[in-house]
Enzyme design. Sequence first.
Site, PDB file in Angstrom:
ATOM      1  N   ARG A  76       0.885  -1.160   0.000  1.00 15.85           N
ATOM      2  CA  ARG A  76       0.000   0.000   0.000  1.00 15.85           C
ATOM      3  C   ARG A  76       0.929   1.217   0.000  1.00 15.85           C
ATOM      4  O   ARG A  76       1.974   1.189   0.635  1.00 15.85           O
ATOM      5  CB  ARG A  76      -0.933  -0.053   1.203  1.00 15.85           C
ATOM      6  CG  ARG A  76      -1.829  -1.308   1.115  1.00 15.85           C
ATOM      7  CD  ARG A  76      -3.014  -1.268   2.041  1.00 15.85           C
ATOM      8  NE  ARG A  76      -3.953  -2.328   1.714  1.00 15.85           N
ATOM      9  CZ  ARG A  76      -3.939  -3.559   2.271  1.00 15.85           C
ATOM     10  NH1 ARG A  76      -3.034  -3.872   3.171  1.00 15.85           N
ATOM     11  NH2 ARG A  76      -4.832  -4.462   1.918  1.00 15.85           N
ATOM     12  N   THR A 129      -9.063  -9.463  -5.501  1.00 20.83           N
ATOM     13  CA  THR A 129      -9.289  -9.346  -4.057  1.00 20.83           C
ATOM     14  C   THR A 129     -10.130 -10.532  -3.602  1.00 20.83           C
ATOM     15  O   THR A 129     -11.091 -10.905  -4.288  1.00 20.83           O
ATOM     16  CB  THR A 129      -9.996  -8.034  -3.650  1.00 20.83           C
ATOM     17  OG1 THR A 129     -10.443  -8.171  -2.287  1.00 20.83           O
ATOM     18  CG2 THR A 129     -11.214  -7.715  -4.500  1.00 20.83           C
ATOM     19  N   ASP A 131     -12.188 -10.465  -1.358  1.00 19.62           N
ATOM     20  CA  ASP A 131     -13.447  -9.988  -0.775  1.00 19.62           C
ATOM     21  C   ASP A 131     -14.639  -9.966  -1.732  1.00 19.62           C
ATOM     22  O   ASP A 131     -15.771  -9.791  -1.279  1.00 19.62           O
ATOM     23  CB  ASP A 131     -13.262  -8.574  -0.205  1.00 19.62           C
ATOM     24  CG  ASP A 131     -12.400  -8.569   1.049  1.00 19.62           C
ATOM     25  OD1 ASP A 131     -12.158  -9.646   1.610  1.00 19.62           O
ATOM     26  OD2 ASP A 131     -11.967  -7.469   1.461  1.00 19.62           O
ATOM     27  N   ASP A 133     -15.574  -7.676  -3.546  1.00 21.48           N
ATOM     28  CA  ASP A 133     -16.331  -6.428  -3.377  1.00 21.48           C
ATOM     29  C   ASP A 133     -15.993  -5.369  -4.424  1.00 21.48           C
ATOM     30  O   ASP A 133     -15.980  -4.177  -4.124  1.00 21.48           O
ATOM     31  CB  ASP A 133     -16.120  -5.880  -1.955  1.00 21.48           C
ATOM     32  CG  ASP A 133     -14.674  -5.530  -1.679  1.00 21.48           C
ATOM     33  OD1 ASP A 133     -13.792  -5.965  -2.445  1.00 21.48           O
ATOM     34  OD2 ASP A 133     -14.411  -4.812  -0.701  1.00 21.48           O
ATOM     35  N   ARG A 175     -13.520  -6.769   5.521  1.00 22.73           N
ATOM     36  CA  ARG A 175     -13.627  -5.592   6.389  1.00 22.73           C
ATOM     37  C   ARG A 175     -14.862  -4.773   6.046  1.00 22.73           C
ATOM     38  O   ARG A 175     -15.519  -4.217   6.895  1.00 22.73           O
ATOM     39  CB  ARG A 175     -12.362  -4.739   6.256  1.00 22.73           C
ATOM     40  CG  ARG A 175     -12.210  -3.724   7.363  1.00 22.73           C
ATOM     41  CD  ARG A 175     -10.871  -3.021   7.286  1.00 22.73           C
ATOM     42  NE  ARG A 175      -9.758  -3.868   7.659  1.00 22.73           N
ATOM     43  CZ  ARG A 175      -8.490  -3.618   7.352  1.00 22.73           C
ATOM     44  NH1 ARG A 175      -8.177  -2.554   6.655  1.00 22.73           N
ATOM     45  NH2 ARG A 175      -7.529  -4.426   7.742  1.00 22.73           N
TER      46      ARG A 175
HETATM   47  P1  ADP Z   1      -7.255  -2.353  -3.034  1.00 22.82           P
HETATM   48  O1  ADP Z   1      -6.653  -2.097  -4.352  1.00 22.82           O
HETATM   49  O2  ADP Z   1      -7.207  -3.787  -2.648  1.00 22.82           O
HETATM   50  O3  ADP Z   1      -8.623  -1.713  -2.884  1.00 22.82           O
HETATM   51  P2  ADP Z   1      -6.123  -0.232  -1.362  1.00 22.82           P
HETATM   52  O4  ADP Z   1      -7.410   0.504  -1.212  1.00 22.82           O
HETATM   53  O5  ADP Z   1      -5.266  -0.426  -0.167  1.00 22.82           O
HETATM   54  O6  ADP Z   1      -6.304  -1.707  -1.935  1.00 22.82           O
HETATM   55  O7  ADP Z   1      -5.308   0.525  -2.507  1.00 22.82           O
HETATM   56  C1  ADP Z   1      -4.050   0.063  -2.935  1.00 22.82           C
HETATM   57  C2  ADP Z   1      -3.182   1.236  -3.281  1.00 22.82           C
HETATM   58  O8  ADP Z   1      -3.763   1.927  -4.400  1.00 22.82           O
HETATM   59  C3  ADP Z   1      -3.035   2.304  -2.219  1.00 22.82           C
HETATM   60  O9  ADP Z   1      -2.074   1.981  -1.248  1.00 22.82           O
HETATM   61  C4  ADP Z   1      -2.603   3.491  -3.048  1.00 22.82           C
HETATM   62  O10 ADP Z   1      -1.238   3.419  -3.372  1.00 22.82           O
HETATM   63  C5  ADP Z   1      -3.421   3.300  -4.321  1.00 22.82           C
HETATM   64  N1  ADP Z   1      -4.636   4.122  -4.245  1.00 22.82           N
HETATM   65  C6  ADP Z   1      -5.738   3.895  -3.505  1.00 22.82           C
HETATM   66  N2  ADP Z   1      -6.632   4.895  -3.616  1.00 22.82           N
HETATM   67  C7  ADP Z   1      -6.071   5.804  -4.440  1.00 22.82           C
HETATM   68  C8  ADP Z   1      -6.471   7.088  -4.946  1.00 22.82           C
HETATM   69  N3  ADP Z   1      -7.651   7.627  -4.618  1.00 22.82           N
HETATM   70  N4  ADP Z   1      -5.632   7.729  -5.768  1.00 22.82           N
HETATM   71  C9  ADP Z   1      -4.430   7.196  -6.109  1.00 22.82           C
HETATM   72  N5  ADP Z   1      -3.990   6.005  -5.673  1.00 22.82           N
HETATM   73  C10 ADP Z   1      -4.780   5.315  -4.843  1.00 22.82           C
HETATM   74  O1  F6P Z   2      -7.722  -8.569   0.886  1.00 23.13           O
HETATM   75  C1  F6P Z   2      -8.867  -8.057   1.478  1.00 23.13           C
HETATM   76  C2  F6P Z   2      -8.735  -8.104   2.953  1.00 23.13           C
HETATM   77  O2  F6P Z   2      -8.482  -9.417   3.262  1.00 23.13           O
HETATM   78  C3  F6P Z   2      -9.881  -7.618   3.786  1.00 23.13           C
HETATM   79  O3  F6P Z   2     -10.918  -8.516   3.966  1.00 23.13           O
HETATM   80  C4  F6P Z   2      -9.197  -7.277   5.065  1.00 23.13           C
HETATM   81  O4  F6P Z   2      -9.902  -6.368   5.801  1.00 23.13           O
HETATM   82  C5  F6P Z   2      -7.913  -6.721   4.605  1.00 23.13           C
HETATM   83  O5  F6P Z   2      -7.636  -7.334   3.382  1.00 23.13           O
HETATM   84  C6  F6P Z   2      -6.798  -6.889   5.570  1.00 23.13           C
HETATM   85  O6  F6P Z   2      -5.606  -6.612   4.923  1.00 23.13           O
HETATM   86  P1  F6P Z   2      -4.222  -6.380   5.678  1.00 23.13           P
HETATM   87  O7  F6P Z   2      -4.211  -7.208   6.897  1.00 23.13           O
HETATM   88  O8  F6P Z   2      -3.227  -6.771   4.664  1.00 23.13           O
HETATM   89  O9  F6P Z   2      -4.197  -4.917   5.973  1.00 23.13           O
END
Ligand code: ADP
Ligand code: F6P
Length: 324
Positions: A76, A129, A131, A133, A175
């Site tokens: 992240r 993912t 999830d 979702d 989550r």
């Molecule tokens: P997921 O892709 O599983 O939903 P995250 O929400 O943690 O996981 O997002 C992964 C990464 O994508 C973040 O750590 C960030 O680097 C990037 N990201 C998330 N939201 C934004 C945003 N609004 N603008 C730019 N980059 C983003």
């Molecule tokens: O990958 C999705 C997920 O497993 C969610 O269900 C959970 O809340 C989250 O990731 C936890 O991620 P981490 O422990 O890597 O922050």
Amino acid sequence: MANSIRTIGVLTSGGDAPGMNAAIRAVVREGLARGVKVKGIYRGYHGLLNEEIVDMDSRSVSDIIQRGGTILGTARCSEFMEREGQQRGADICRKHGIDGIVVIGGDGSYRGAQKLSHLGINTIGIPGTIDLDISSTDYTLGFDTAVNTAMEAIDKIRDTSSSHERCSVIEVMGRHAGYIALWCGVANGAEDILIPEKYDYNEMDVINNIIANRKKGKKHHLIINAEGIGHSISMARRIEAATGIETRATILGHMQRGGRPTCKDRFYGSMMGSYAADILIEGKTNRVVAVQHGEIVDIDIDEALTMKKNIDDYQYQVSKILGR
Ligand code: ADP
Ligand code: F6P
């Protein structure tokens, strides 16, 4: 334009998911077969900003389709949430001759891809993912493996729970989403399924249900509790105090995110990876790959991010009836 794409990159971002490796392998091999260079970017957007970029060949993705996790690593990256980080990411892509990127991850990762594409780097997202979702798609890589892993673990808990005539609170991942809980709840024959989208936090209903089921002669009572509700250990204590029935809590945790991907995750990972490379090479950008009604399609990221996904009411009602 097809011939303007000479080099593509691939990265994984957000939580890892089984099937991501199959998708990476497909992007690399499809890209090479279509005559473009392919670069792997380690550790998501964090690795992009640190220029952790390597050339990939067909052998770089040998022996990975059966492995959980992601060989590219994931992260992240808060810096990428800011305009300055995104601009630097786009500049780094240009420096390395990367014309377009396949981003494998969830909605957050799609937002990052959207920003890059607005800065002139072509992007295609693949839903990854456990999830389930992501609104734009019926399927997300990792879900099938995760629910099967959780289901097998819950079967084991059920054995001991029945032997001891106990109540069990089992917390599964999710989550913000109850898909893993709902699917496992149905597949494991749980008596109660608590999901963030539907639960009204009226614990007395759960307690009364446990007491009624015990009177009916049920030997165990399985409660599948989604991570979004959480607090499984204190919930178990309260249930034991209110019912007098021994109650144990188990939090399945990250074991649900690892492990060898199922056939479905390998197959969809492969198909979505190839599809993403194909449309990127054709010159498409700001798109996400999705499964809709069994077909692999691509849609605009802006549109994908405004879509809403809800737990199916019929499925939820059935889950309640079958657990009685
Ligand atoms: P997921 O892709 O599983 O939903 P995250 O929400 O943690 O996981 O997002 C992964 C990464 O994508 C973040 O750590 C960030 O680097 C990037 N990201 C998330 N939201 C934004 C945003 N609004 N603008 C730019 N980059 C983003
Ligand atoms: O990958 C999705 C997920 O497993 C969610 O269900 C959970 O809340 C989250 O990731 C936890 O991620 P981490 O422990 O890597 O922050």
